[in-house]
Design a protein around this motif. Structure first.
Motif, PDB file in Angstrom:
ATOM      1  N   GLY A  77       0.816  -1.211   0.000  1.00  0.00           N
ATOM      2  CA  GLY A  77       0.000   0.000   0.000  1.00  0.00           C
ATOM      3  C   GLY A  77       0.849   1.260   0.000  1.00  0.00           C
ATOM      4  N   LEU A  78       1.910   1.256   0.799  1.00  0.00           N
ATOM      5  CA  LEU A  78       2.834   2.400   0.817  1.00  0.00           C
ATOM      6  C   LEU A  78       3.507   2.553  -0.536  1.00  0.00           C
ATOM      7  N   TYR A  79       3.917   1.433  -1.106  1.00  0.00           N
ATOM      8  CA  TYR A  79       4.561   1.483  -2.414  1.00  0.00           C
ATOM      9  C   TYR A  79       3.597   2.019  -3.477  1.00  0.00           C
ATOM     10  N   ALA A  80       2.356   1.548  -3.454  1.00  0.00           N
ATOM     11  CA  ALA A  80       1.358   1.957  -4.456  1.00  0.00           C
ATOM     12  C   ALA A  80       1.106   3.468  -4.411  1.00  0.00           C
ATOM     13  N   GLU A  84       2.984   5.628 -10.388  1.00  0.00           N
ATOM     14  CA  GLU A  84       2.126   6.414 -11.283  1.00  0.00           C
ATOM     15  C   GLU A  84       0.683   5.917 -11.293  1.00  0.00           C
ATOM     16  N   CYS A  85       0.487   4.597 -11.274  1.00  0.00           N
ATOM     17  CA  CYS A  85      -0.861   4.047 -11.350  1.00  0.00           C
ATOM     18  C   CYS A  85      -1.071   2.986 -10.264  1.00  0.00           C
ATOM     19  N   PRO A  86      -1.589   3.414  -9.111  1.00  0.00           N
ATOM     20  CA  PRO A  86      -1.820   2.465  -8.028  1.00  0.00           C
ATOM     21  C   PRO A  86      -2.781   1.330  -8.407  1.00  0.00           C
ATOM     22  N   VAL A  87      -3.693   1.586  -9.339  1.00  0.00           N
ATOM     23  CA  VAL A  87      -4.637   0.546  -9.765  1.00  0.00           C
ATOM     24  C   VAL A  87      -3.870  -0.617 -10.399  1.00  0.00           C
ATOM     25  N   ASP A  88      -2.842  -0.324 -11.184  1.00  0.00           N
ATOM     26  CA  ASP A  88      -2.034  -1.382 -11.777  1.00  0.00           C
ATOM     27  C   ASP A  88      -1.345  -2.216 -10.700  1.00  0.00           C
ATOM     28  N   CYS A  89      -0.902  -1.551  -9.664  1.00  0.00           N
ATOM     29  CA  CYS A  89      -0.266  -2.243  -8.547  1.00  0.00           C
ATOM     30  C   CYS A  89      -1.274  -3.198  -7.889  1.00  0.00           C
ATOM     31  N   GLY A  97      -2.772 -13.228  -6.002  1.00  0.00           N
ATOM     32  CA  GLY A  97      -3.525 -13.689  -4.831  1.00  0.00           C
ATOM     33  C   GLY A  97      -3.086 -13.041  -3.536  1.00  0.00           C
ATOM     34  N   ILE A  98      -2.332 -11.961  -3.634  1.00  0.00           N
ATOM     35  CA  ILE A  98      -1.822 -11.283  -2.442  1.00  0.00           C
ATOM     36  C   ILE A  98      -2.912 -10.414  -1.845  1.00  0.00           C
ATOM     37  N   GLY A  99      -3.213 -10.647  -0.592  1.00  0.00           N
ATOM     38  CA  GLY A  99      -4.193  -9.850   0.131  1.00  0.00           C
ATOM     39  C   GLY A  99      -5.638 -10.185  -0.162  1.00  0.00           C
ATOM     40  N   GLU A 100      -5.896 -11.240  -0.907  1.00  0.00           N
ATOM     41  CA  GLU A 100      -7.271 -11.527  -1.313  1.00  0.00           C
ATOM     42  C   GLU A 100      -8.177 -11.895  -0.145  1.00  0.00           C
ATOM     43  N   ARG A 101      -7.607 -12.267   0.972  1.00  0.00           N
ATOM     44  CA  ARG A 101      -8.409 -12.588   2.163  1.00  0.00           C
ATOM     45  C   ARG A 101      -8.446 -11.453   3.182  1.00  0.00           C
ATOM     46  N   LEU A 102      -7.943 -10.302   2.780  1.00  0.00           N
ATOM     47  CA  LEU A 102      -7.871  -9.163   3.692  1.00  0.00           C
ATOM     48  C   LEU A 102      -8.772  -8.031   3.198  1.00  0.00           C
ATOM     49  N   GLY A 103      -9.619  -7.535   4.074  1.00  0.00           N
ATOM     50  CA  GLY A 103     -10.496  -6.426   3.719  1.00  0.00           C
ATOM     51  C   GLY A 103      -9.723  -5.189   3.289  1.00  0.00           C
ATOM     52  N   LEU A 104      -8.549  -5.001   3.864  1.00  0.00           N
ATOM     53  CA  LEU A 104      -7.713  -3.845   3.524  1.00  0.00           C
ATOM     54  C   LEU A 104      -7.392  -3.803   2.032  1.00  0.00           C
ATOM     55  N   MET A 105      -7.223  -4.966   1.418  1.00  0.00           N
ATOM     56  CA  MET A 105      -6.916  -5.018  -0.013  1.00  0.00           C
ATOM     57  C   MET A 105      -8.031  -4.385  -0.828  1.00  0.00           C
ATOM     58  N   TYR A 106      -9.258  -4.721  -0.494  1.00  0.00           N
ATOM     59  CA  TYR A 106     -10.403  -4.221  -1.245  1.00  0.00           C
ATOM     60  C   TYR A 106     -10.667  -2.740  -0.952  1.00  0.00           C
ATOM     61  N   GLU A 107     -10.376  -2.321   0.272  1.00  0.00           N
ATOM     62  CA  GLU A 107     -10.516  -0.906   0.613  1.00  0.00           C
ATOM     63  C   GLU A 107      -9.507  -0.071  -0.178  1.00  0.00           C
ATOM     64  N   GLU A 108      -8.261  -0.538  -0.243  1.00  0.00           N
ATOM     65  CA  GLU A 108      -7.233   0.204  -0.980  1.00  0.00           C
ATOM     66  C   GLU A 108      -7.514   0.195  -2.478  1.00  0.00           C
ATOM     67  N   TYR A 109      -8.002  -0.925  -2.983  1.00  0.00           N
ATOM     68  CA  TYR A 109      -8.337  -1.005  -4.402  1.00  0.00           C
ATOM     69  C   TYR A 109      -9.470  -0.041  -4.741  1.00  0.00           C
ATOM     70  N   ALA A 112      -8.131   3.470  -4.760  1.00  0.00           N
ATOM     71  CA  ALA A 112      -7.329   3.733  -5.954  1.00  0.00           C
ATOM     72  C   ALA A 112      -8.217   3.935  -7.177  1.00  0.00           C
ATOM     73  N   LEU A 113      -9.281   3.138  -7.290  1.00  0.00           N
ATOM     74  CA  LEU A 113     -10.226   3.296  -8.394  1.00  0.00           C
ATOM     75  C   LEU A 113     -10.928   4.651  -8.319  1.00  0.00           C
ATOM     76  N   GLU A 114     -11.336   5.017  -7.119  1.00  0.00           N
ATOM     77  CA  GLU A 114     -12.029   6.293  -6.938  1.00  0.00           C
ATOM     78  C   GLU A 114     -11.083   7.454  -7.281  1.00  0.00           C
ATOM     79  N   ALA A 115      -9.847   7.389  -6.840  1.00  0.00           N
ATOM     80  CA  ALA A 115      -8.881   8.439  -7.141  1.00  0.00           C
ATOM     81  C   ALA A 115      -8.608   8.542  -8.640  1.00  0.00           C
ATOM     82  N   ALA A 116      -8.731   7.399  -9.346  1.00  0.00           N
ATOM     83  CA  ALA A 116      -8.523   7.403 -10.789  1.00  0.00           C
ATOM     84  C   ALA A 116      -9.787   7.791 -11.545  1.00  0.00           C
ATOM     85  N   GLY A 117     -10.862   8.094 -10.816  1.00  0.00           N
ATOM     86  CA  GLY A 117     -12.115   8.505 -11.450  1.00  0.00           C
ATOM     87  C   GLY A 117     -12.898   7.362 -12.052  1.00  0.00           C
ATOM     88  N   LYS A 118     -12.678   6.173 -11.548  1.00  0.00           N
ATOM     89  CA  LYS A 118     -13.386   4.994 -12.078  1.00  0.00           C
ATOM     90  C   LYS A 118     -14.437   4.505 -11.103  1.00  0.00           C
TER      91      LYS A 118
END
Length: 118
Positions: A77-80, A84-89, A97-109, A112-118
């Protein structure tokens, strides 16, 4: 400062070394925290935060012990935040499959989508 070795039990030190050997991610997390605490401005040429995070995240990408470890995901998350594009990260993390069982992954995703206007 005196002789610090007289204050530290050798068994305490060997216990800490053994713990770091069992959990190498912990050393990377501690180092990132040190950099963040001592360079409050964040990423700079002096702090070398991004190269540190790149090395830490790449080091454990194939280590199944950390696939759903919140500490590892926080490093990503810090790296993302510094790429340039956190969504790609995030897409890379999903593909591995990294973080797929963690709610934090979906919150950060979602953030990132919202910040990219998606």
């Amino acid at each position: 400062l005196g002789d610090w070795s007289s204050d530290v039990c050798s068994s305490d030190l060997s216990d800490e070394v053994a713990q770091l050997a069992d959990d190498p991610l912990d050393l990377h997390v501690r180092y990132a925290r040190f950099v963040l605490a001592n360079y409050p401005a964040g990423n700079s040429a002096k702090s070398k935060l991004v190269p540190i995070l790149e090395a830490s995240t790449r080091r454990f990408v194939k280590d199944d012990r950390y696939t759903n470890d919140p500490r590892y995901l926080r490093l990503w998350g810090l790296y993302a935040k510094h790429v340039e594009c956190p969504v790609d990260c995030d897409c890379f993390l999903f593909s591995r499959g990294i973080g797929e069982r963690l709610g934090l992954m979906y919150e950060e995703y979602a953030a990132a989508l919202e910040a990219a206007g998606k």
